[in-house]
Enzyme design. Sequence first.
Site, PDB file in Angstrom:
ATOM      1  N   LYS A 222      48.815  -2.366 128.982  1.00 42.50           N
ATOM      2  CA  LYS A 222      48.333  -2.850 127.689  1.00 42.50           C
ATOM      3  C   LYS A 222      47.149  -3.794 127.886  1.00 42.50           C
ATOM      4  O   LYS A 222      46.092  -3.636 127.256  1.00 42.50           O
ATOM      5  CB  LYS A 222      49.442  -3.578 126.939  1.00 42.50           C
ATOM      6  CG  LYS A 222      49.050  -4.011 125.530  1.00 42.50           C
ATOM      7  CD  LYS A 222      49.949  -5.084 124.973  1.00 42.50           C
ATOM      8  CE  LYS A 222      49.534  -6.458 125.477  1.00 42.50           C
ATOM      9  NZ  LYS A 222      50.215  -7.566 124.787  1.00 42.50           N
ATOM     10  N   ASP A 240      50.890  -2.333 121.817  1.00 43.68           N
ATOM     11  CA  ASP A 240      51.637  -3.576 121.680  1.00 43.68           C
ATOM     12  C   ASP A 240      52.786  -3.353 120.697  1.00 43.68           C
ATOM     13  O   ASP A 240      53.071  -2.212 120.314  1.00 43.68           O
ATOM     14  CB  ASP A 240      50.711  -4.712 121.226  1.00 43.68           C
ATOM     15  CG  ASP A 240      50.193  -4.519 119.807  1.00 43.68           C
ATOM     16  OD1 ASP A 240      50.436  -3.440 119.209  1.00 43.68           O
ATOM     17  OD2 ASP A 240      49.553  -5.445 119.279  1.00 43.68           O
TER      18      ASP A 240
END
Length: 350
Positions: A222, A240
């Site tokens: 991420k 996320d």
Amino acid sequence: MSNSPVTAQAKGAGRVSAEQNSAVGEQPSVKREKAAKGSTAKPAKAPTKSAARSAAKAEAKSTAAAKIAAAAKSAAKPVVKSAAKSAPEPAAKPAARPESHLAMVRRARRINRELAEVYPYAHPELDFRNPFELLVATVLSAQTTDLRVNQTTPAVFAKYPTPEDMAAAVPEELEEAIRPTGFFRAKARSLIGLSTALCDRFDGEVPGGLDDLVSLPGVGRKTANVVLGNAFGVPGLTVDTHFGRLVRRWKWTEQEDPEKVEAEIAAIFPKSEWTMLSHRVIFHGRRICHSRKPACGACPIAHLCPSYGEGETDPEKARKLLKYEMGGYPGQRLSPPADYPGKPAPARTE
């Protein structure tokens, strides 16, 4: 003398007594006495013609009544049946056909296009001026808001502007500087570790490759995709909590693992859309499609959402749930882009 009046009167009296006994029924003593003598009961008299006719009429009446009742019963059945048939039965709702993969892909791409019209100014909501600042800010953003990070990083970047400065930081001092973002001890170790790795292995520069980035302490896919997409222009999907929640609500995927979510969403959209798709979905999740109470009644893509109705559907009530610029409030960045329609976030006050 047998023919004397007394004898006849006695016989008559005997007959009356016997007749009276037969009328009222014999007493048990008389019955036992007859049984002891071996007497036999007199045969019943044959019914008279009038009694027979009365019995026949009664039987005929009962038979006729039974037939009438049976006829009425049989006649009532078709009436009930026809009434039941005449009443319209509620039409069964046709079972919804499951959405095909192709239909889902088309719907997903249409959602992306419509979100692009709603959020033409979508952008990363972390303040940064170079790849190193974005990398540090993204590490700090774990388990907190971008606003809290943006209020914290100005002092951090002023004290540790380069990887060399942060690599040489005193852990306790760095911890105190980043304390407002939470989990400050673990984050301080990651920041010192990745800064040291940048100095030792990459000449103090943030690498522009996914494999190199994820090799740094505290950097996962991420964080790497955030840096690649926004500091180097390399397309990447930022999975996320907001992104994962929305793509599951929209039935783009059923996966929970971020890497599996990333792989399935990457197969739906062309690579050129990955970075901006991430911004649009995250913007929508923060402003309208909230985790606990989505503002369904104020959602511009409600007509494309299979989960419509999970949140507030009343338009007036839903509008009160909108956040940031959609609700007329400041955004998360202290220094937002020039085309951002909302107000800058307030700086942290000590």
